[in-house]
Design a protein around this motif. Structure first.
Motif, short mmCIF file in Angstrom:
data_model
loop_
_atom_site.label_atom_id
_atom_site.label_comp_id
_atom_site.label_asym_id
_atom_site.label_seq_id
_atom_site.Cartn_x
_atom_site.Cartn_y
_atom_site.Cartn_z
N ARG A 7 -7.56 -5.91 -0.48
CA ARG A 7 -7.66 -7.35 -0.66
C ARG A 7 -8.04 -7.56 -2.12
O ARG A 7 -9.02 -6.97 -2.59
CB ARG A 7 -8.72 -7.95 0.27
N GLY A 8 -7.24 -8.40 -2.84
CA GLY A 8 -7.45 -8.51 -4.28
C GLY A 8 -7.17 -7.14 -4.86
O GLY A 8 -6.19 -6.50 -4.51
N ARG A 9 -8.05 -6.62 -5.70
CA ARG A 9 -7.81 -5.28 -6.24
C ARG A 9 -8.85 -4.29 -5.75
O ARG A 9 -9.23 -3.35 -6.44
CB ARG A 9 -7.77 -5.32 -7.76
N ALA A 10 -9.33 -4.52 -4.50
CA ALA A 10 -10.36 -3.64 -3.95
C ALA A 10 -10.02 -3.27 -2.51
O ALA A 10 -9.16 -3.89 -1.88
CB ALA A 10 -11.71 -4.33 -4.02
N LEU A 11 -10.71 -2.26 -2.01
CA LEU A 11 -10.52 -1.79 -0.63
C LEU A 11 -11.79 -2.07 0.16
O LEU A 11 -12.90 -1.81 -0.33
CB LEU A 11 -10.22 -0.29 -0.64
N VAL A 332 -11.32 13.15 4.19
CA VAL A 332 -12.40 12.16 4.25
C VAL A 332 -12.18 11.17 5.40
O VAL A 332 -11.08 11.07 5.93
CB VAL A 332 -12.50 11.37 2.92
N GLY A 333 -13.23 10.45 5.74
CA GLY A 333 -13.14 9.39 6.75
C GLY A 333 -12.80 8.05 6.09
O GLY A 333 -12.73 7.94 4.86
N PRO A 338 -12.47 4.09 -0.47
CA PRO A 338 -12.59 3.50 -1.82
C PRO A 338 -12.99 4.55 -2.88
O PRO A 338 -12.39 4.61 -3.95
CB PRO A 338 -13.67 2.44 -1.65
N GLN A 339 -13.96 5.43 -2.56
CA GLN A 339 -14.36 6.46 -3.51
C GLN A 339 -13.24 7.47 -3.74
O GLN A 339 -13.07 7.99 -4.85
CB GLN A 339 -15.61 7.21 -3.03
N ALA A 340 -12.48 7.78 -2.69
CA ALA A 340 -11.39 8.75 -2.83
C ALA A 340 -10.34 8.22 -3.81
O ALA A 340 -9.80 8.97 -4.63
CB ALA A 340 -10.74 9.01 -1.47
N PHE A 341 -10.05 6.91 -3.73
CA PHE A 341 -9.11 6.31 -4.69
C PHE A 341 -9.62 6.49 -6.12
O PHE A 341 -8.86 6.80 -7.02
CB PHE A 341 -8.91 4.81 -4.39
N GLU A 342 -10.93 6.27 -6.30
CA GLU A 342 -11.50 6.43 -7.65
C GLU A 342 -11.40 7.87 -8.13
O GLU A 342 -11.06 8.14 -9.27
CB GLU A 342 -12.96 5.98 -7.67
N ARG A 343 -11.69 8.82 -7.22
CA ARG A 343 -11.68 10.23 -7.60
C ARG A 343 -10.29 10.69 -8.03
O ARG A 343 -10.16 11.54 -8.91
CB ARG A 343 -12.14 11.08 -6.41
#
Lengths: 359, 359
Positions: A7-11, A332-333, A338-343
């Motif tokens: 949603r927008g540019r976030a998960l 991951v679960g 969201p953190q996985a996308f960043e990594r």
């Protein structure tokens, strides 16, 4: 059910509604779903992706301003049958599918890039029964989920029409480049030269079976053509042919998808090379056509795969011709999506992260 | 002998020395020589052409700061035999040749872009005996001179690998586009759609046998795909195949060679189209790769022709399969070469100007 919603540019990890089951559809439990480079891109540039799709395929009902659950590289288990299904595969069967399914209006949605049908970063999905392919016994579900990204490599290789023994250079060893290397080796092509700036990705290229691995920071990958007796100029090619020395058409796979890469390939390519563009560059790119003309280069732009290529890839993985598991660096679960996308922005941290929504 | 010499960015009609005859070479009298778009370009951007040639084919002895006599589209008459020649064709025989010959050091020169061997805008040339092709009786010398530009079209068409009935769009009806139209029709391909902004060139396209002629100022040339049942999207293609409706791969010939043309073609092309890039764009160009990826387009960049294509083209002209004469709009002497170059900048004034140095 729980899902990672864009949603927008976030998960956001939250509860969403299960969509209704249409005719010929089944509800499945998501077993595993890979995060794709396109997902990373779509998180930030979804408007542009939607605009490009509209320009290339006419009207699109997709709205980048509405919620979307990503995830198109999945394996799943059949839970429930909708109306007008055949039930050839029983409930509990593990399956994969090309990420395409019909919506309630009968239109075609891309599962993972749809406002109506959630993708694999959700506990459950709705798929079309006719597109399901059973996962062979003995193949782990989390490995089967990688059928989709490896099918991208199979398609790129099929489009290359490589002759036996054609030297192949793979530029960029992210998941697309690695899938290309795996498909080349599974089909007995090569020698395969792989180039990437990242040590982590060069190691992955080795695991996929690349014959020569080059760090472009230290060595020009195009320096390898001479090693494999590829003529650099039309004149050399003619001399070699006249001397009865067979020359094979060199093939270059562009698997980066960033501006400037194609031009660097045109600059380094030997005459008559075929360039298969599998990297998805969303920005305007520039190049010098005269280089391509003077060398009589060919560029083939490729997208996705056929249903046959998808099914053949599943069997290549199941029968050990492709070591898909070597790509997986984390599982991951949903909460960790969201953190996985960043990594994944850091090529040294991970190659392929799998999301297992049941965790 | 008299010649039109390129020096700096201007042409000068003056006396020059005949070069020495090397082993296997003959001296010929130039009968006619066409002015090519590349000559116009080379007059102003010769440095860039030389630099590009160096980048694509390694070292080049060519120096754009030294004198050069242009002219690579010629017919000629054998005058004199050098050492180690066979003399199979007698003195007085009319011939054409691919514009390639050896210099005194044994290196290969492009006749018409060489500091050592003058091209066809001179009274005499030195050619390699082994490359001569006899002009058939009954074919006028000034028409035979057009073998070279029409061979460019024959090569582009050969590289397109058109299926019978593939709809073909030719973008740009300068000499390259017209040669492509002629080669398509000579080989029974088509339907052929031709597009050019110039009324003069659209009329020439009609003379070459184009089936549909479009003025892009009034009508989008890509609107014609629907007329010939070419599916615009992958989905339409699948529907048509499922309905047993045969679809042929559409082919687009880019024959303009200016920045922006390729992008406009990517924008208008139907899915799966093959784009043959025959227009020589010397500047950096930009495009959106995503369009090409989403439509799975292919771009083949082509240059020149083989010796076989050259000889076959001469016979296509001699036997009336190609109406080469329809291209010729003026025939001038050496003194008029500078003005002829200026006139060619206006597409309405001329299509092909022939220089006849004996005038």
């Amino acid at each position: 059910m729980r899902a990672a919603v864009r949603r927008g540019r976030a998960l956001f990890c939250e509860e969403i509604q299960d969509p209704p089951l249409g005719a010929g559809q089944v509800r499945v439990k998501t077993l595993a779903c890979g995060i794709c480079g396109s997902d990373l891109h779509a998180l930030h540039y979804f408007d542009r992706m939607a605009e490009m799709s509209r320009r290339t395929s006419g009207s699109s009902s997709f709205d980048p301003n509405k919620d979307c659950v990503f995830g198109h590289e999945f394996s799943a288990e059949i839970l429930e049958f909708g109306p007008a299904t055949e039930g050839k595969l029983k409930s509990g069967t593990r399956v994969v599918s090309v990420p395409s399914a019909t919506n309630a209006a009968g239109g075609l949605e891309i599962v993972g890039y749809s406002n109506l049908l959630p993708g694999g970063f959700a506990e459950r999905m709705v798929l079309n029964e006719a597109l399901l392919v059973e996962v062979p016994n003995g193949l782990a579900s989390h490995v089967a989920a990688l059928t989709e990204p490896f099918a991208v490599g199979a398609h790129a290789v099929a489009k290359a029409h490589a002759e036996p023994g054609s030297p192949c250079l793979v530029v960029g060893c992210g998941p697309v480049g690695l899938a290309v290397i795996a498909a080349l080796k599974a089909r007995g092509h090569g020698p395969v030269i792989a180039a990437d700036f990242s040590p982590r990705r060069r190691a992955a290229a080795e695991a996929m079976g690349a014959d020569v691995i080059v760090d472009p920071a230290k060595e020009n990958p195009h320096g390898q053509w001479a090693v494999f007796s590829v003529p650099a100029t039309m004149f050399q090619a003619r001399m070699m042919n006249a001397a009865g020395q067979p020359t094979k058409r060199p093939i270059i796979f562009e698997c980066v998808g960033a501006p400037g890469v194609l031009q660097s390939i045109l600059d380094g390519a030997p005459v008559g090379a075929k360039i298969v563009v599998a990297g998805v560059c969303m920005e305007t790119d520039s190049f010098e056509p005269f280089l391509a003309i003077n060398k009589e280069l060919e560029m083939t732009f490729v997208l996705a795969y056929s249903g046959e290529e998808f099914a053949a890839t599943l069997h290549d993985i199941a029968e050990g011709r492709i070591n898909a598991e070597a790509l997986i660096t984390s599982r991951v679960g949903l909460n960790e999506v969201p953190q996985a996308f960043e990594r994944l922005a850091n090529p040294e941290a991970d190659v392929k992260i799998l999301v297992e929504p049941w965790r």
